[in-house]
Motif scaffolding. Structure first.
Motif, mmCIF file in Angstrom:
data_model
loop_
_atom_site.group_PDB
_atom_site.id
_atom_site.type_symbol
_atom_site.label_atom_id
_atom_site.label_comp_id
_atom_site.label_asym_id
_atom_site.label_seq_id
_atom_site.Cartn_x
_atom_site.Cartn_y
_atom_site.Cartn_z
ATOM 1 N N ILE A 97 12.393 118.899 83.644
ATOM 2 C CA ILE A 97 12.561 118.609 82.220
ATOM 3 C C ILE A 97 12.076 117.187 81.966
ATOM 4 C CG2 ILE A 97 14.209 118.414 80.329
ATOM 5 C CD1 ILE A 97 16.053 120.292 81.937
ATOM 6 N N LYS A 98 11.164 117.040 80.988
ATOM 7 C CA LYS A 98 10.592 115.736 80.678
ATOM 8 C C LYS A 98 11.092 115.239 79.324
ATOM 9 C CE LYS A 98 6.170 116.715 83.016
ATOM 10 N NZ LYS A 98 4.693 116.713 82.822
ATOM 11 N N ASN A 99 11.409 113.966 79.264
ATOM 12 C CA ASN A 99 11.713 113.289 78.006
ATOM 13 C C ASN A 99 10.845 112.038 77.918
ATOM 14 O OD1 ASN A 99 14.643 114.562 78.840
ATOM 15 N ND2 ASN A 99 14.267 114.634 76.637
ATOM 16 N N HIS A 100 10.019 111.968 76.894
ATOM 17 C CA HIS A 100 9.048 110.880 76.758
ATOM 18 C C HIS A 100 9.627 109.726 75.938
ATOM 19 C CE1 HIS A 100 5.399 112.966 78.355
ATOM 20 N NE2 HIS A 100 6.119 114.044 78.051
ATOM 21 N N LEU A 101 9.272 108.511 76.357
ATOM 22 C CA LEU A 101 9.590 107.321 75.564
ATOM 23 C C LEU A 101 8.740 107.340 74.302
ATOM 24 C CD1 LEU A 101 10.970 104.425 75.512
ATOM 25 C CD2 LEU A 101 8.823 103.597 76.515
ATOM 26 N N ILE A 102 9.364 107.071 73.164
ATOM 27 C CA ILE A 102 8.620 107.015 71.899
ATOM 28 C C ILE A 102 8.538 105.572 71.424
ATOM 29 C CG2 ILE A 102 9.180 109.378 71.237
ATOM 30 C CD1 ILE A 102 11.393 108.313 69.470
ATOM 31 N N ASN A 103 7.533 105.284 70.606
ATOM 32 C CA ASN A 103 7.244 103.907 70.194
ATOM 33 C C ASN A 103 8.420 103.241 69.489
ATOM 34 O OD1 ASN A 103 4.678 104.068 71.271
ATOM 35 N ND2 ASN A 103 3.726 104.713 69.342
ATOM 36 N N SER A 104 9.194 104.034 68.737
ATOM 37 C CA SER A 104 10.314 103.446 67.987
ATOM 38 C C SER A 104 11.422 102.945 68.907
ATOM 39 C CB SER A 104 10.882 104.472 67.005
ATOM 40 O OG SER A 104 11.379 105.613 67.693
ATOM 41 N N GLN A 105 11.360 103.290 70.188
ATOM 42 C CA GLN A 105 12.363 102.841 71.151
ATOM 43 C C GLN A 105 11.942 101.565 71.884
ATOM 44 O OE1 GLN A 105 12.316 106.571 73.324
ATOM 45 N NE2 GLN A 105 14.307 107.178 72.479
ATOM 46 N N VAL A 106 10.809 100.988 71.471
ATOM 47 C CA VAL A 106 10.290 99.766 72.088
ATOM 48 C C VAL A 106 10.500 98.607 71.122
ATOM 49 C CG1 VAL A 106 8.266 98.642 73.082
ATOM 50 C CG2 VAL A 106 8.579 101.113 73.362
ATOM 51 N N TYR A 107 11.113 97.530 71.598
ATOM 52 C CA TYR A 107 11.470 96.395 70.747
ATOM 53 C C TYR A 107 10.881 95.103 71.305
ATOM 54 C CZ TYR A 107 15.005 99.814 69.383
ATOM 55 O OH TYR A 107 15.647 100.961 68.981
ATOM 56 N N THR A 108 10.657 94.157 70.411
ATOM 57 C CA THR A 108 10.208 92.818 70.799
ATOM 58 C C THR A 108 11.283 91.813 70.416
ATOM 59 O OG1 THR A 108 7.885 93.402 70.466
ATOM 60 C CG2 THR A 108 8.419 91.060 70.552
ATOM 61 N N LYS A 109 11.613 90.933 71.340
ATOM 62 C CA LYS A 109 12.676 89.947 71.134
ATOM 63 C C LYS A 109 12.132 88.545 71.383
ATOM 64 C CE LYS A 109 17.180 88.561 73.063
ATOM 65 N NZ LYS A 109 18.208 88.894 74.093
#
Length: 650
Positions: free
Chosen positions: A114-126
């Motif tokens: 079972i695959k779950n992909h990282l999506i762009n909205s889960q990437v943050y810049t601090k």
């Protein structure tokens, strides 16, 4: 621990190359990896890196900037390992983090992936500090048994190549670093740590890149790898882990430009000395005239050199307040710092240096670094390795290392955090050199308890705690920053069987003498019917061994030798007798590393205990580790004893 791996040599005047095809891509996962429940070479591991790879090259698609592609595959073995799914990528200035991909793999009951992909909205810049920022993301649907796989790239306009850490806090099955570095860039490359490379290949590839207008060029191709990498486990009494974790470290030495000139980045110590004096210090080493005008005249007129130096040291020490900053971000301005009575490490100790020079004390500046930083390399000058400044004074042919940034330091002591390898003595006339920083004060604690047991089954008497060296520095800081009531409360919380009636001290503000704390104490918490079992080590008993590893590859670094002495005289009332005194012990560490002695006596109805622990060395090697570990075990065992006291039968 460290060695030069290789130095890159000049090949051709180009500034581009390509080996992007060597980067690892996602999608290499197996059922076996998903069914894995533990790592046989470290069954305590919460997670294990199955494979990781970094590939460095110049990317023609990114205006020939330097790009590093990263690949990671990690198995989550325990619930405590799920934090490995949160990834933090620091980057600086004009660097760009891009091409982020991530997949979490789990296995169904029917053995399907079972695959779950990282999506762009889960990437943050601090934003971090200055020009530093950080990319943060967490892989989705993480649980015990998951395998995570992610890649990202960092494109940079800068010539620096970041270190590649083969070792981390979890074990790794396989770790690779590859690079194609243009021949006109010359780097010093070090392998740091104790684990050995499984791959160590370097070759020249001609025609590895074509740049319009320049033609074909050659590159140096690097291929390094380690297999079966153990987790790095931290323990007490160690310097920064950066000294010991296995990694590749890159230092840019020079660049040969297309016109034939060579730009040097790694300097000789002669160049570094000149740069430090004239560029960074901005002539702040020649201000003795200013200080001679601003120093109290009575200090200048003292004839005895040592006394004059000590008074000058105390004056600067009391004049300044440290602003808790180390290496200055701006050029040092000691006149301004002196007027404001506050400054960083460099402001204060440069003022001390100039003041000593003003009263004709032979003095030198000493560059050092704090213990949370990597030990400065001796292979070549790296100015960024240093963040601390000390003063070396020579008086009557005796050397003193001085540090005026802490008001509780005695003459001949420096902050313990600055004891990180040797110091670089800056002799601007004859040239700088390395020297071990030796201290002129011994560090010890002596406890003398004179107590009596009364017929109400209570203890009463006096307790004198005497400290010198760093132990005295710590005690003076606590006594000067806490109220007496708070200080006593903290003592009683550490020793719940004792109650403090009063506390006096001697030499609290006289740092050149031993600090004495004199307690009047009582204890009414004795459970005494017809027999009392009393542990005679009422305070400062060793109860925990700081050394627990089966193997420790890096040395034990205390920073400074130390000793502990404990003496007890316990007077029993008439009608009471002592039974079953513990056995005396005498232990010694090899190589004159230290010793432990404990002795018990019973004479004239008085129980006497004498115990002393000497740790004679600042550093104990990894070969001495097991002896030191067992040394602590035996001390703990010898102090975990009881004396039986009985009421005599009529």
């Amino acid at each position: 621990m460290r060695n030069i791996l290789l130095a890159l040599t000049s090949l051709i005047f180009l500034n581009g190359y390509s080996q992007k095809k060597r980067s690892t891509t996602v999608g290499k996962i197996s059922i076996k990896e998903l069914k894995m429940v533990s790592y046989e070479k470290d069954t305590t591991a919460n997670a294990v890196v199955l494979y990781e790879h970094a590939n460095y090259y110049i990317d023609e698609n990114k205006d020939y900037k330097k790009t590093t592609d990263f690949y990671f595959k990690v198995k989550i073995l325990k619930n405590e390992g799920v934090d490995k799914a949160t990834v933090k990528i620091p980057f600086y200035g004009e660097e760009v983090v891009h091409s982020i991909k991530g997949i979490t793999y789990n296995i169904s009951k029917s053995n399907k992936i079972i695959k779950n992909h990282l999506i762009n909205s889960q990437v943050y810049t601090k934003d971090l500090y200055g020009k530093w920022k950080e990319i943060i993301f967490t892989l989705p649907n993480i649980k015990k048994g998951s395998v995570i796989e992610y890649t990202y790239s960092v494109t940079s306009p800068y010539s620096k190549i970041d270190d590649w850490n083969f070792q981390s806090d979890i074990p790794k099955v396989k770790s690779d670093f590859t690079a194609a570095i243009l021949g006109n860039w010359k780097y010093n490359i070090r392998v740091v740590g104790f684990q050995k490379l499984n791959k160590n290949n370097a070759s020249v590839k001609k025609g590895c890149v074509y740049i319009p207008g320049l033609g074909d060029g050659a590159c140096l191709i690097l291929d390094y790898g380690m297999d079966d990498i153990s987790a790095f486990k931290e323990e007490d009494y160690m310097l920064s882990k950066e000294n010991f974790m296995s990694k590749l470290s890159f230092e840019l030495e020079s660049f040969q430009n297309p016109k034939g000139g060579i730009d040097r980045y790694t300097k000789t110590w002669k160049d570094a000395d000149k740069s430090l004096k004239h560029d960074f210090l901005d002539n702040q080493t020649s201000k003795k005239g200013f200080f001679k005008k601003h120093l109290p005249p009575n200090l200048i007129s003292i004839k005895n050199d040592l006394e004059r130096a000590k008074k000058m040291y105390t004056f600067i020490q009391n004049h300044f307040t440290w602003n808790e900053k180390y290496w200055p971000s701006k050029k040092v301005r000691i006149k301004e710092a002196f007027d404001n009575k506050t400054g960083n490490i460099f402001d204060i100790n440069l003022s001390l240096y100039n003041s000593l020079k003003a009263v004709n004390i032979e003095s030198y500046l000493v560059l050092s670094s704090t213990r949370n930083k990597e030990i400065p390399t001796k292979l070549y000058p790296v100015i960024d390795d240093f963040n601390y400044l000390l003063v070396k004074a020579i008086i009557n042919n005796k050397t003193y290392f001085l540090d005026a940034t802490n008001k509780q330091l005695s003459f001949g002591l420096v902050r313990s955090e600055s004891l990180n390898g040797d110091g670089r003595v800056m002799d601007f006339k004859k040239g700088s050199y390395w020297e071990t920083i030796k201290l002129n004060r011994k560090t010890y604690k002596s406890i003398k308890a004179q107590l009596s047991l009364n017929k109400d089954n209570g203890l009463q008497g006096s307790l004198m705690v005497s400290t010198d060296g760093f132990f005295a520095v710590n005690d003076r800081e606590n006594l000067n920053t806490q109220s007496l009531e708070t200080y006593i409360e903290n003592f009683e919380s550490e020793h719940p069987n004792l109650e403090v009636e009063s506390l006096d001290h001697q030499n609290l503000n006289n740092k050149e003498n031993i600090l004495h704390q004199i307690y009047t104490i009582t204890s009414d918490n004795l459970n005494f019917d017809t027999k009392l079992r009393l542990n005679p080590f009422l305070i400062e008993r060793f109860t925990k061994n700081p050394f627990k590893l089966n193997e420790r590859e890096y040395p034990v670094d205390y920073g400074y030798p130390r000793s502990y002495t404990y003496m007890l005289s316990l007077k029993l009332p008439e009608g009471y007798i002592a039974q079953s005194l513990p056995e005396k012990r005498h232990l010694s560490l090899p190589n004159k590393g230290g010793n432990f002695i404990v002795n018990f006596k019973y004479l004239n109805n008085t129980i006497s205990v004498y115990s002393k622990v000497n740790l004679n060395k600042r550093i104990y090697t990894s070969e001495e580790y097991h002896y030191l570990k067992e040394f602590y075990n035996q001390i703990i065992k010898s102090q975990d004893v009881f004396i039986e006291i009985e009421k005599a039968s009529n």
